[in-house]
Design an enzyme around this catalytic site. Structure first.
Site, PDB file in Angstrom:
ATOM      1  CG  ASP A 558      -2.150   1.071   1.129  1.00 56.67           C
ATOM      2  OD1 ASP A 558      -2.231   1.442  -0.073  1.00 56.67           O
ATOM      3  OD2 ASP A 558      -2.894   1.155   2.199  1.00 56.67           O
ATOM      4  CD  GLU A 596       7.788   4.619 -12.670  1.00 53.12           C
ATOM      5  OE1 GLU A 596       6.863   4.230 -12.018  1.00 53.12           O
ATOM      6  OE2 GLU A 596       7.740   5.428 -13.818  1.00 53.12           O
ATOM      7  CG  ASP A 628      -5.213  -0.955  -0.984  1.00 54.84           C
ATOM      8  OD1 ASP A 628      -5.683  -0.268  -1.880  1.00 54.84           O
ATOM      9  OD2 ASP A 628      -5.616  -1.223   0.100  1.00 54.84           O
ATOM     10  CG  HIS A 761      -3.543   1.644   5.694  1.00 55.25           C
ATOM     11  ND1 HIS A 761      -3.347   2.742   4.719  1.00 55.25           N
ATOM     12  CD2 HIS A 761      -4.018   2.021   6.752  1.00 55.25           C
ATOM     13  CE1 HIS A 761      -3.919   3.591   5.626  1.00 55.25           C
ATOM     14  NE2 HIS A 761      -4.326   3.376   6.587  1.00 55.25           N
TER      15      HIS A 761
END
Length: 786
Positions: A558, A596, A628, A761
């Site tokens: 994430d 990137e 995600d 996350h």
């Protein structure tokens, strides 16, 4: 100067007969496991009465540079093209068929030069083609405008039905987010019920409050509070992001209008909107729009200056977010139930169907919107078995097992021999209660813990905490855990503790707000939850589910934006390193916008494979990545660029070619699912899956509702399988994903996304919000960030 438009090839001698483009065969993506169930969705079928839409290429000879002029010339020939057109300057779409090549003549008004316009048919499209969607959506915007709804950002709102929350100085505008899209089931109108929270405070009001609080550092405080905020100007219902504050300017300053004349801000608002600006010495706000190109290659840049007195704050104030009662008042109006949600959508459909003007507008492109929401068949996936150390049980319909984890032993527990609690003097009683409750509840959970070193602090200053913890760690090198009791919402203190314990002196840490442990009737269950969290942070294993795939690694990724440096983002990476999916390895990488994400991704995956080898003495045969934070527009980029780069990681390990499955996880979607029985819409049960009708025609995808809905509507998560060399069937992908939603150890129940995504996350949020640096590598094999 924009590049010249491509010339249309001269008409061939034998004309090629154009036929309608064929629709692609959809993928086989439907699973079979589970119980059939009837589900509804916030999608309304659209029927196209036109047989086809015709695409033409338009060339001007001599070339006409001005877009406005091109539009004007085409408008002059409505007698040929008909009234219903979609034209972008070079490509023309019509619902009617013209001759293969049509030649028209116009005169350029600037120099009376005759211009020949050639209109050549290039494609015959089915009316549900993706190329038709942009102008169907333009029609939809017109329909919403006819119904009297106001466009704010991308959504339409009804200010006349605003809900006023006078006590909190807020108002809530109800509205709709609508779009026409094409899915496996055909054309649908997607309608989501949305709300805009506006404050009754203008930016000037906020500035005045800040000025009273801190006259010395007023400008710094304003910058901190306001930059990045979204404001709305009520005179035109436009929203802007505040990018800067121009302290040297005021409403008395002048600016240049489009016609070249100079006017002051005061006169401009008085003349155009009838608004009298009262405060003459306020600074101006700066909004810098994103660079965007207009048809014809013109780049629009520059900045917009706004008057604080006329700009109103939007969103929920930070102070209010921390006020439980205030948030309860607000969510009552925003989190609508499935019944209210469907009622609002049906009301909109009724308004469209009952308005002659909207029906005429839709009819122009042959669109007919159904008056009923989509009702179709879905499935409820089989219930999972939760496994602890020596007991296991099948989940019930509410997918919660908090009672069981409090009374049965976890899979593995780390004995807490040497740990310390730091607390200010006034919290001594609560700490005593907490520690004795810990000792009572630890036994049944299989936890062994000694009494902690209790360190009483002379005050609750941040510096006191940090110095005391540091000296204690220096004195006791075998310390396993630091527990800090804090008073109030202290972000500065929390940040300082986490920076010390995650970077400078790596050790698992637990911060507890004294308010959490101040209610005796809740203390037992709070103590159980804290102990489970501590056990996870120390490297213990709480529970798992049966996953039949052997030699498997599951990865979650994430991205979170770093709050300290606006342009920097942080990627959280978490991978399983054992067969029962109970040991996790986490890493974090930071990147600037032009870097990137893949370079950091490869680094993390290589390190995780190394760790997996250390634990198992072999490498995983299958790797499933849940990624995600990818929108629909970025799916192709992930498939064509990110995945091939990722595959190069495996070359570092001799003759290693694992099977890779790459699944994109999308939470921010407008699709809502409802249960449907006896003509009533409700909330779908956990495990509800939909893998047809609303799915993408270009991808292997499905919608899964893994969690229990306590308030509001059924928001599923959208999973798009972008790569699958393991040849996992739709059933395998769906069941594995649902199993992963059971493994988040901070919550004894299912969550909305697979656990590795949630862990990724959490670690990205900790680093982006508080640490602003990579945590110490010594902590990477523990869930220290829970």
């Amino acid at each position: 100067m924009p590049p010249p438009l491509p010339e249309v090839p001269s008409a061939p001698s034998a004309p090629v007969k154009l036929t309608m483009e064929a629709a692609r065969e959809p993928f086989h993506k439907a699973g079979t496991k589970g119980t059939p169930v009837t589900v509804g969705s916030n999608h309304i079928p659209i029927c196209c009465k036109n047989e086809a839409v015709y695409q033409y290429h338009v060339t001007f000879s001599p070339n006409v540079e001005s877009m406005a002029m091109r539009f004007g010339m085409m408008k002059d020939h409505r007698s040929t093209t008909g009234e219903v057109v979609a034209f972008d300057g070079s490509i023309l779409y019509l619902p009617v068929k013209l001759k293969d090549v049509v030649s028209l003549k116009s005169v350029r008004r600037t120099d009376n030069q005759e211009v020949e316009i050639t209109v050549q048919m290039t494609k015959i499209l089915p009316p549900s083609s993706d190329l038709c969607l942009p102008f169907y959506n333009v029609v939809l915007r017109r329909v919403m405008k006819i119904l009297g709804l106001k466009l704010v950002g991308r959504n339409h709102y009804d200010p006349d039905s605003a809900i006023i929350l006078g006590k909190h100085r807020l108002q809530v505008w109800p509205g709709y987010a609508t779009c026409i899209k094409r899915t496996d089931g055909g054309l649908y109108l997607s309608v989501d019920v949305t709300h805009k929270v506006l404050r009754n405070d203008s930016v000037l009001d906020v500035m005045k409050v800040l000025h009273e609080q801190s006259k010395v550092s007023f400008q710094d405080e304003c910058t901190k509070e306001l930059i990045g905020s979204i404001v709305i100007t009520r005179y035109n219902n436009r929203t802007y992001r505040i990018d800067d504050i121009e302290w040297s300017k005021s409403p008395k300053d002048t600016f240049t209008m489009f016609d070249g004349s100079e006017t002051s801000f005061v006169d401009y608002y008085s003349k155009n909107y009838g608004i009298e600006i009262k405060e003459m010495d306020q600074p101006l706000l700066i909004h810098r729009p994103k660079e965007r190109s207009k048809p014809g290659g013109k780049i629009i840049t520059g900045q917009v200056l706004l008057v604080p007195e006329l700009s109103f704050m939007t969103g929920i104030p930070e102070k209010m977010r921390k006020d439980f009662r205030a948030m309860k008042d607000l969510t009552m109006h925003i989190n609508v139930s499935a019944e209210q949600h469907t009622h609002s959508i049906k009301q909109l459909l009724k308004n469209i169907a009952g308005n002659a003007e909207t029906l005429t507008e839709l009819n122009r492109w042959g669109l007919e919107i159904s008056t009923d929401l989509l009702v179709t068949h879905g499935r409820i996936l089989p219930q999972e078995t939760i496994c602890l150390q020596s007991s296991s049980y099948v989940t019930t319909s509410d997918v919660s097992w908090s009672r069981e984890v409090g009374r049965d032993a976890c899979i593995s527990c780390i004995p807490m021999n040497i740990w310390a609690v730091f607390y200010p003097r006034r919290c001594a009683d609560q700490v005593e209660e907490l520690v004795s409750t810990f000792l009572k509840v630890a036994g049944p959970m299989g936890l062994r813990l000694e009494r902690p070193n209790r360190v009483e602090l002379r005050d609750d200053r941040t510096e006191t905490y940090v110095k005391t913890i540091h000296s204690q760690l220096s004195r006791e090198p075998k310390m396993q855990l630091v527990v800090c009791i804090m008073t109030g919402n202290r972000d500065d203190l929390y940040t300082a503790i986490k920076k010390l314990c995650c970077i400078k002196s790596p050790i698992p840490s637990q911060a507890i707000n004294v308010r959490t442990i101040s209610q005796p009737q809740k203390l037992r269950s709070v103590a159980q939850k804290i102990l489970l969290q501590i056990n996870s942070k120390l490297g213990g294993e709480l529970w798992t589910v049966n996953v039949p795939l052997k030699h498997l690694m599951v990865v979650g990724v994430d991205v979170h934006h770093d709050t300290s440096k606006k342009s920097r983002s942080v990627m959280g990476f978490v991978a399983s390193v054992n067969s029962s999916l109970t040991r996790w390895y986490s890493r974090v990488t930071f990147q600037t916008p032009n870097e990137e994400i893949i370079s950091g991704f490869k680094l993390c995956l290589s390190a995780a494979l190394q760790k997996y080898y250390e634990v198992n003495h072999n490498l995983p045969e299958k790797i499933v990545v849940y990624r995600d934070g990818v929108s629909d527009g970025q799916l192709k980029m992930v498939e064509l660029y990110e995945i091939p780069q990722l595959l190069t990681c495996f070359q570092a390990f001799p003759s290693y070619e694992p099977k890779l499955v790459f699944i994109v996880v999308q939470k921010r979607i407008s699709t809502t699912l409802y249960s449907f029985s006896a003509d009533r819409f409700g909330t779908p049960p956990p495990g509800t899956i939909l893998d047809h009708s609303l799915t993408h025609s270009d991808w292997m995808d499905f919608y899964l509702m893994a969690h229990q809905i306590r308030q509001g509507c059924g928001l599923p998560t959208h999973y798009v399988c972008v790569y699958n060399t393991a040849n996992l069937s739709p059933d395998h992908l769906q069941r594995l994903t649902y199993k992963m939603c059971h493994l988040y150890w901070n919550w004894p129940g299912t969550i909305r996304v697979p656990a590795p995504c949630k862990y990724a996350h959490k670690v990205a949020y900790l680093c982006g919000q508080y640490l602003h640096a990579e945590p110490a590598i010594q902590l990477s094999d523990k869930l220290y960030f829970l």
